[in-house]
Design a protein around this motif. Structure first.
Motif, mmCIF file in Angstrom:
data_model
loop_
_atom_site.group_PDB
_atom_site.id
_atom_site.type_symbol
_atom_site.label_atom_id
_atom_site.label_comp_id
_atom_site.label_asym_id
_atom_site.label_seq_id
_atom_site.Cartn_x
_atom_site.Cartn_y
_atom_site.Cartn_z
ATOM 1 N N TRP A 199 -9.659 1.460 -5.396
ATOM 2 C CA TRP A 199 -8.504 1.007 -4.599
ATOM 3 C C TRP A 199 -7.778 2.112 -4.201
ATOM 4 C CZ3 TRP A 199 -8.451 -3.940 -3.437
ATOM 5 C CH2 TRP A 199 -8.967 -4.714 -4.319
ATOM 6 N N THR A 200 -8.424 3.502 -4.185
ATOM 7 C CA THR A 200 -7.706 4.547 -3.635
ATOM 8 C C THR A 200 -8.671 5.388 -2.628
ATOM 9 O OG1 THR A 200 -6.776 5.052 -5.800
ATOM 10 C CG2 THR A 200 -7.031 6.798 -4.300
ATOM 11 N N GLU A 201 -8.446 5.827 -1.558
ATOM 12 C CA GLU A 201 -9.065 6.431 -0.774
ATOM 13 C C GLU A 201 -8.293 7.692 -0.263
ATOM 14 O OE1 GLU A 201 -10.793 4.875 2.651
ATOM 15 O OE2 GLU A 201 -11.404 2.883 1.705
ATOM 16 N N PHE B 75 -3.732 2.616 -2.397
ATOM 17 C CA PHE B 75 -3.413 3.890 -2.322
ATOM 18 C C PHE B 75 -4.300 4.686 -1.552
ATOM 19 C CE2 PHE B 75 -2.005 8.090 -3.616
ATOM 20 C CZ PHE B 75 -0.895 8.078 -4.244
ATOM 21 N N ARG C 207 -0.696 3.990 -10.890
ATOM 22 C CA ARG C 207 -1.885 3.308 -11.634
ATOM 23 C C ARG C 207 -1.223 2.880 -12.978
ATOM 24 N NH1 ARG C 207 -3.322 1.793 -7.986
ATOM 25 N NH2 ARG C 207 -5.024 2.484 -6.733
ATOM 26 N N CYS D 162 0.859 -1.258 -0.087
ATOM 27 C CA CYS D 162 0.012 -0.046 -0.098
ATOM 28 C C CYS D 162 1.035 1.228 -0.130
ATOM 29 C CB CYS D 162 -0.973 -0.099 1.400
ATOM 30 S SG CYS D 162 -2.293 1.460 1.190
ATOM 31 N N HIS E 279 -0.195 9.154 -7.761
ATOM 32 C CA HIS E 279 -1.314 8.166 -7.989
ATOM 33 C C HIS E 279 -1.512 7.666 -9.508
ATOM 34 C CE1 HIS E 279 -5.347 6.800 -9.015
ATOM 35 N NE2 HIS E 279 -5.265 6.128 -7.653
ATOM 36 N N ASP F 132 -12.115 5.435 -8.018
ATOM 37 C CA ASP F 132 -11.234 4.098 -8.031
ATOM 38 C C ASP F 132 -11.314 3.480 -6.763
ATOM 39 O OD1 ASP F 132 -8.950 2.237 -7.755
ATOM 40 O OD2 ASP F 132 -7.313 3.866 -8.077
ATOM 41 N N LEU G 268 -4.423 8.730 -0.184
ATOM 42 C CA LEU G 268 -4.338 10.170 -0.179
ATOM 43 C C LEU G 268 -4.344 10.723 1.026
ATOM 44 C CD1 LEU G 268 -3.032 11.935 -2.592
ATOM 45 C CD2 LEU G 268 -5.308 12.805 -2.675
ATOM 46 N N TYR H 37 -0.510 15.050 -0.362
ATOM 47 C CA TYR H 37 -0.900 15.668 -1.653
ATOM 48 C C TYR H 37 0.054 16.582 -2.113
ATOM 49 C CZ TYR H 37 -3.628 18.429 -5.141
ATOM 50 O OH TYR H 37 -4.037 19.352 -6.080
#
Length: 254
Positions: free
Chosen positions: A112-114, A92, A84, A64, A80, A110, A94, A69
């Motif tokens: 898989w992205t939080e 991932f 990808r 992970c 990111h 996505d 953020l 940012y």
């Protein structure tokens, strides 16, 4: 003739897999704070980088990425996008002091992205650890499921899974080919469509009842193809915890 086989399986405790987390932030002090908090979880191994370019060189070794940012040269969303390009599913997070509204239009749709806002560390760090663990657990489960499906497709046996409502939810190519069909042709169909009516009655009164009593059932079955012809095959029927059934067609005499 049927075999009643006890399917009780003893379980062994397994060592929990380590979760390798890569944390990226140009603020060294905050990076150390993240590392300190995440490392309190015994199953976490934390690596830190202060630049996104250095982080990109370490992606093959992590489960992970947790990224700030607002960073010089390449922000978290740019990082990111680069991640990808290498992996569509690498978890991932953020982790930023910016409000989500400030980057809402750019934030990826996505699974898989939080997004997680940097707030009081005492409140936020446990949430971060939970988000990382959930994403990684989901990723590992999906990867294991894909490996299992690949193995099922590679076997010489015909295998189909029937949901509690009685319809096929998974059919491998070997099973489908015995009926002159593709797997997608059988998906969603009642399992009874693969058997003559009198065989359905026999299976419902013997095999299905046996499986409901936590046994496996094994016996010869007559199957019915799309074209109306019949063939006989040795078959195992087993039950899953959610009430689903597994049909394993091991051989046939067409």
């Amino acid at each position: 003739m049927t075999d009643h086989v006890d399917t009780t399986v003893s379980t062994q405790s397994t060592v929990e897999e380590t979760i390798d987390v890569l944390c990226v932030d140009d603020d060294r002090d905050y990076l150390e704070l993240i590392e300190e908090h995440l490392s309190r979880n015994e199953d976490f191994a934390v690596r830190t980088e202060t630049t996104p370019s250095a982080a990109l060189d370490a992606l093959d070794e992590v489960d992970c990425v947790v990224s700030d940012y607002d960073m010089p040269g390449m922000d978290g969303l740019d990082l990111h996008a680069k991640v990808r390009e290498r992996s569509a599913t690498l978890p991932f997070v953020l982790f930023t002091g910016s409000a989500r509204a400030e980057i809402a239009e750019q934030f990826p749709d996505d699974i898989w992205t939080e997004f997680l806002r940097k707030d009081d560390p005492k409140a936020t760090m446990p949430i971060l650890a939970g988000r990382v663990r959930r994403l990684v657990d989901h990723h590992r489960t999906l990867r294991q499921a894909n490996r299992s499906l690949t193995a099922i497709e590679a076997t010489g046996d015909g295998i189909a899974v029937v949901a509690p409502d009685g319809t096929f939810t998974f059919v491998n190519r070997v099973f489908a080919s015995r009926f002159g069909a593709d797997p997608e042709d059988l998906a969603g169909q009642p399992w009874q469509t693969c058997f003559p009516d009198n065989e359905v009655e026999r299976l419902e009164s013997t095999a299905i009842e046996t499986v409901r009593d936590d046994w496996q059932w094994t016996g010869g079955c007559r199957y019915l193809t799309d074209g109306g012809s019949e063939f006989t095959a040795q078959t195992r029927v087993a039950g899953l915890d959610d009430g689903s059934l597994v049909f394993c067609l091991t051989d046939s005499d067409e």
